[in-house]
Motif scaffolding. Structure first.
Motif, PDB file in Angstrom:
ATOM      1  N   ALA A 269      11.654  14.738 -10.520  1.00 37.66           N
ATOM      2  CA  ALA A 269      11.643  13.529 -11.344  1.00 37.66           C
ATOM      3  C   ALA A 269      13.037  12.935 -11.424  1.00 37.66           C
ATOM      4  O   ALA A 269      14.043  13.638 -11.259  1.00 37.66           O
ATOM      5  N   SER A 270      13.081  11.639 -11.672  1.00 37.29           N
ATOM      6  CA  SER A 270      14.362  10.979 -11.890  1.00 37.29           C
ATOM      7  C   SER A 270      14.815  11.229 -13.321  1.00 37.29           C
ATOM      8  O   SER A 270      14.009  11.513 -14.215  1.00 37.29           O
ATOM      9  N   ARG A 271      16.103  11.081 -13.537  1.00 37.57           N
ATOM     10  CA  ARG A 271      16.645  11.248 -14.898  1.00 37.57           C
ATOM     11  C   ARG A 271      16.138  10.156 -15.837  1.00 37.57           C
ATOM     12  O   ARG A 271      15.928  10.405 -17.031  1.00 37.57           O
ATOM     13  N   ASP A 272      15.927   8.960 -15.303  1.00 44.43           N
ATOM     14  CA  ASP A 272      15.441   7.884 -16.159  1.00 44.43           C
ATOM     15  C   ASP A 272      14.002   8.125 -16.602  1.00 44.43           C
ATOM     16  O   ASP A 272      13.614   7.722 -17.709  1.00 44.43           O
ATOM     17  N   TYR A 273      13.206   8.761 -15.737  1.00 43.11           N
ATOM     18  CA  TYR A 273      11.797   8.965 -16.082  1.00 43.11           C
ATOM     19  C   TYR A 273      11.600  10.228 -16.922  1.00 43.11           C
ATOM     20  O   TYR A 273      10.883  10.199 -17.923  1.00 43.11           O
ATOM     21  N   LEU A 274      12.212  11.336 -16.521  1.00 46.58           N
ATOM     22  CA  LEU A 274      12.153  12.583 -17.289  1.00 46.58           C
ATOM     23  C   LEU A 274      13.582  13.083 -17.470  1.00 46.58           C
ATOM     24  O   LEU A 274      14.134  13.744 -16.590  1.00 46.58           O
ATOM     25  N   GLY A 275      14.187  12.757 -18.591  1.00 47.56           N
ATOM     26  CA  GLY A 275      15.572  13.135 -18.837  1.00 47.56           C
ATOM     27  C   GLY A 275      15.715  14.563 -19.313  1.00 47.56           C
ATOM     28  O   GLY A 275      14.733  15.260 -19.608  1.00 47.56           O
ATOM     29  N   GLY A 276      16.951  15.017 -19.394  1.00 46.62           N
ATOM     30  CA  GLY A 276      17.242  16.349 -19.917  1.00 46.62           C
ATOM     31  C   GLY A 276      16.502  17.435 -19.167  1.00 46.62           C
ATOM     32  O   GLY A 276      16.480  17.463 -17.940  1.00 46.62           O
ATOM     33  N   ASP A 277      15.873  18.361 -19.933  1.00 46.55           N
ATOM     34  CA  ASP A 277      15.151  19.468 -19.310  1.00 46.55           C
ATOM     35  C   ASP A 277      13.654  19.198 -19.208  1.00 46.55           C
ATOM     36  O   ASP A 277      12.865  20.117 -18.987  1.00 46.55           O
ATOM     37  N   LEU A 278      13.230  17.932 -19.320  1.00 42.77           N
ATOM     38  CA  LEU A 278      11.806  17.617 -19.327  1.00 42.77           C
ATOM     39  C   LEU A 278      11.071  18.004 -18.038  1.00 42.77           C
ATOM     40  O   LEU A 278       9.893  18.394 -18.111  1.00 42.77           O
ATOM     41  N   PRO A 279      11.683  17.907 -16.833  1.00 44.34           N
ATOM     42  CA  PRO A 279      10.962  18.417 -15.657  1.00 44.34           C
ATOM     43  C   PRO A 279      10.600  19.897 -15.800  1.00 44.34           C
ATOM     44  O   PRO A 279       9.496  20.313 -15.420  1.00 44.34           O
ATOM     45  N   ALA A 280      11.517  20.695 -16.376  1.00 39.75           N
ATOM     46  CA  ALA A 280      11.226  22.113 -16.594  1.00 39.75           C
ATOM     47  C   ALA A 280      10.143  22.295 -17.649  1.00 39.75           C
ATOM     48  O   ALA A 280       9.243  23.135 -17.504  1.00 39.75           O
ATOM     49  N   VAL A 281      10.218  21.509 -18.714  1.00 34.50           N
ATOM     50  CA  VAL A 281       9.204  21.572 -19.768  1.00 34.50           C
ATOM     51  C   VAL A 281       7.825  21.253 -19.199  1.00 34.50           C
ATOM     52  O   VAL A 281       6.831  21.930 -19.504  1.00 34.50           O
ATOM     53  N   LEU A 282       7.763  20.245 -18.332  1.00 33.34           N
ATOM     54  CA  LEU A 282       6.486  19.855 -17.757  1.00 33.34           C
ATOM     55  C   LEU A 282       5.935  20.943 -16.843  1.00 33.34           C
ATOM     56  O   LEU A 282       4.737  21.260 -16.893  1.00 33.34           O
TER      57      LEU A 282
ATOM     58  N   PRO B 157       0.794  -1.227   0.000  1.00 35.27           N
ATOM     59  CA  PRO B 157       0.000   0.000   0.000  1.00 35.27           C
ATOM     60  C   PRO B 157       0.830   1.283   0.000  1.00 35.27           C
ATOM     61  O   PRO B 157       0.271   2.372  -0.157  1.00 35.27           O
ATOM     62  N   THR B 158       2.143   1.175   0.169  1.00 38.41           N
ATOM     63  CA  THR B 158       2.976   2.384   0.250  1.00 38.41           C
ATOM     64  C   THR B 158       3.829   2.607  -0.992  1.00 38.41           C
ATOM     65  O   THR B 158       4.544   3.604  -1.070  1.00 38.41           O
ATOM     66  N   ALA B 159       3.775   1.692  -1.963  1.00 34.18           N
ATOM     67  CA  ALA B 159       4.675   1.779  -3.123  1.00 34.18           C
ATOM     68  C   ALA B 159       3.969   2.476  -4.282  1.00 34.18           C
ATOM     69  O   ALA B 159       3.161   1.877  -4.991  1.00 34.18           O
ATOM     70  N   PHE B 160       4.280   3.760  -4.448  1.00 35.51           N
ATOM     71  CA  PHE B 160       3.763   4.533  -5.573  1.00 35.51           C
ATOM     72  C   PHE B 160       4.906   5.318  -6.197  1.00 35.51           C
ATOM     73  O   PHE B 160       5.683   5.967  -5.497  1.00 35.51           O
ATOM     74  N   ALA B 161       4.984   5.261  -7.509  1.00 36.73           N
ATOM     75  CA  ALA B 161       6.072   5.938  -8.211  1.00 36.73           C
ATOM     76  C   ALA B 161       5.752   7.387  -8.543  1.00 36.73           C
ATOM     77  O   ALA B 161       6.645   8.166  -8.848  1.00 36.73           O
TER      78      ALA B 161
ATOM     79  N   GLY C  16      12.215   5.672  -3.797  1.00 35.92           N
ATOM     80  CA  GLY C  16      10.901   6.270  -3.682  1.00 35.92           C
ATOM     81  C   GLY C  16      10.381   6.762  -5.016  1.00 35.92           C
ATOM     82  O   GLY C  16      10.756   6.247  -6.071  1.00 35.92           O
ATOM     83  N   PRO C  17       9.486   7.756  -5.017  1.00 36.37           N
ATOM     84  CA  PRO C  17       8.832   8.184  -6.259  1.00 36.37           C
ATOM     85  C   PRO C  17       9.832   8.704  -7.284  1.00 36.37           C
ATOM     86  O   PRO C  17      10.790   9.385  -6.946  1.00 36.37           O
ATOM     87  N   ASN C  18       9.585   8.358  -8.545  1.00 37.30           N
ATOM     88  CA  ASN C  18      10.419   8.930  -9.602  1.00 37.30           C
ATOM     89  C   ASN C  18       9.730  10.110 -10.281  1.00 37.30           C
ATOM     90  O   ASN C  18      10.256  10.686 -11.217  1.00 37.30           O
TER      91      ASN C  18
END
Length: 429
Positions: A385-398, A329-333, A366-368
Motif C-alpha cells: 500500500a501507499s503511505r497516503d492510502y494506508l499510513g503508519g503501520d496500517l498495512p501490517a494491521v490489515l 480498462p487498465t487503471a485500477f488502484a 500504479g495500484p496504491n
C-alpha cells in the motif's frame, strides 16, 4: 528473405503495453519481474548459461521486440543468436544475495522496442554456480510463464528437453479468429458498478509491503474452501475485502483480480503474458451471514475470471460509445493477486511466523493497494500500500486482520459479518 516474423499482439501483451502507458515513461521498471532459481549441486555455470539460452531459443517471447508507434502495437520475433549471460561472483552463499543482484538489475527499465526483454545472471560463490537470476519484462512473461521456465530449466539441467512449447503469435492468430466480443459486452455493462475511488487515484506516495506467514490461517482457509466448495483465493479475497472495508469505513470495494487465462491445456506451456484485469466490486453487508458472503464472492470471482480474456482497446472504444467517462480498462488502484506456490518456505526464525516483515519499494505509480497471496505449508499474506492510502503501520494491521478473520470465520465465531472479530492476539504488529 528476412528471418523476422511480425504480427499483432495477444490480448495479454496488449493489456501490459496499455498498462505501461498508464504508469507513464518514468515508471517503466515496474514491469520487470524478478526470479531466482537454484542450481542443482555439481552443475557448472557454463551448463546453466547454455540451458537458459536453450529456453530463449525455444520461446519466441524471449526474442521479441515491440513496435508501439502505431495505433495498434505489433510484435516482431527475431532469430535466435548467442546472447550474453554473465557469471557474477557473490560474497555470500545465499538466496538473498542473488535476489538483491536481480532486484538491482530490475530497477533499470528494459527497452522492449529495441532490446531483448530479459536479463540473466549465473551467481557463483567461490566458483560454484548457485542460482540463475533473471529479470524478465512482464510483456514477455507472467507468473505462469515463470513457472514454465523454471520447470523446463530444471529438466534441461538434468539432461532432458524442454518439452512442448506454444508461441504468442499462435495465440494472437487464434484470438483474431475468435474475438472475445462477449467479454467486451460483459465489462461494458458491468463498468458502472465499479467504485470510482478504487480506480486510478494518481497516488504518487511511497509504496511498501507488510507480509506475514500463517499455518493456522491456511488451515482455516482450506477448511472453509472445502466446506463451502469454493476456491482458496476467493476465501482470502472475501476476508481481505471485509478487513479493508472496515479499515476504510466503506461498504463497497472494487478490486482488480489478475486473470491468468491459462484455462485450456493448449496455452499452459505458453511463455508470454496472459494476465489481464478482471475487476469485482464486493459489497460488505455487516448483517450478512459470513458463509453466504464468501459464497457470493466466489460466484463473482468465477464470473470475472470467465470474462478475463478480452481486447482492452475494443473495451475502451465500447466504454466510450456507452458514455462512460472513466474508460481506461487498465487503471485500477486496488489489486488482488493469487500467486500460487510460495517461492520458498520461511526459515524457522523468520519474523514472518510471529510478526510482520516489511519491504520498501521504489514504485510511485500504479495500484496504491495490492493484496497478494501465496501458499505452501502456510499462507503468505502480503499487503502492499501507499503511505497516503494506508499510513503508519496500517498495512501490517490489515494483514493481521485478514489472518484473524480467516481463523475466526472458520471457527464459526459470528452469525453475521458484524460479529466476526478481526482482532489478532497471535500476531505481533
Amino acid at each position: 528473405m528476412s528471418d523476422l516474423r511480425t504480427g499483432v499482439v495477444t490480448y495479454g501483451q496488449l493489456s501490459v503495453l496499455r498498462s505501461l502507458e498508464t504508469h507513464g515513461p518514468d515508471h517503466r521498471s515496474v514491469a520487470n519481474l524478478v526470479s531466482v532459481w537454484e542450481v542443482p549441486f555439481g552443475v557448472g555455470a557454463a551448463q546453466v548459461m547454455d540451458a537458459w539460452l536453450q529456453l530463449v531459443e525455444a520461446h519466441e517471447s524471449l526474442r521479441t521486440t515491440y513496435d508501439l508507434s502505431g495505433p495498434v502495437p505489433t510484435q516482431t520475433v527475431h532469430p535466435h543468436r548467442p546472447s550474453k549471460v554473465a557469471a557474477v561472483e557473490l560474497a555470500e552463499d545465499s538466496f538473498a544475495a542473488a535476489l538483491r543482484l536481480a532486484a538491482e538489475s530490475a530497477a533499470e527499465p528494459i527497452d522492449i522496442e529495441s532490446e531483448l526483454p530479459w536479463r540473466a545472471f549465473v551467481t557463483t560463490h567461490q566458483g560454484e554456480a548457485l542460482h540463475l537470476a533473471t529479470v524478465i519484462h512482464h510483456v514477455a512473461a507472467d507468473n505462469g510463464a515463470l513457472r514454465v521456465l523454471e520447470e523446463q530449466l530444471g529438466r534441461l539441467l538434468e539432461g532432458g528437453a524442454t518439452g512442448p512449447v506454444v508461441q504468442p503469435l499462435e495465440m494472437a492468430r487464434a484470438q483474431q479468429e475468435e474475438p472475445a466480443s462477449r467479454s467486451v459486452q460483459h465489462w461494458t455493462e458491468a463498468w458502472g458498478q465499479l467504485v470510482p475511488a478504487d480506480r486510478d487515484p494518481e497516488d504518487g506516495s511511497e509504496r511498501r509491503r507488510a507480509s506475514l506467514y500463517s499455518l493456522e490461517a491456511l488451515a482455516a482457509t482450506r477448511e472453509l474452501s472445502e466446506r463451502l466448495k469454493i476456491s482458496v483465493q476467493s476465501v482470502v479475497l472475501g476476508v481481505g475485502a471485509l478487513a479493508l472495508a472496515r479499515l476504510k469505513q466503506t461498504e463497497q470495494v472494487t478490486l482488480a483480480l489478475m486473470a491468468a487465462n491459462r484455462l485450456t491445456a493448449r496455452w499452459v506451456p505458453l511463455v508470454s503474458s496472459l494476465n489481464q484485469f478482471a475487476p469485482v466490486t464486493i459489497t460488505v453487508d455487516e448483517q450478512a451471514d459470513p458463509l453466504e458472503y464468501l459464497r457470493a464472492g466466489y460466484l463473482q470471482c468465477l464470473t470475472a475470471y470467465m470474462h478475463g480474456c478480452y481486447d482492452v482497446d475494443a473495451l475502451r472504444t465500447s466504454l466510450q460509445q456507452a458514455g462512460q467517462r472513466d474508460s481506461d480498462p487498465t487503471a485500477f488502484a486496488k489489486h488482488f493477486n493469487f500467486l500460487g506456490d510460495v517461492d520458498a518456505e520461511p526459515e524457522a526464525g523468520s519474523v514472518l511466523h510471529t510478526g510482520i516483515q516489511w519491504r520498501a519499494s521504489t514504485q510511485r505509480s500504479g495500484p496504491n493497494f495490492h493484496l497478494a497471496v501465496a501458499t505452501g505449508k502456510g499462507i503468505l499474506i502480503g499487503v502492499g500500500a501507499s503511505r497516503d492510502y494506508l499510513g503508519g503501520d496500517l498495512p501490517a494491521v490489515l494483514a493481521a486482520s485478514i489472518e484473524a478473520g480467516l481463523i475466526n470465520i472458520a471457527k464459526g465465531s459470528g452469525s453475521s459479518l458484524g460479529e466476526v472479530s478481526l482482532d489478532n492476539p497471535w500476531r505481533s504488529v
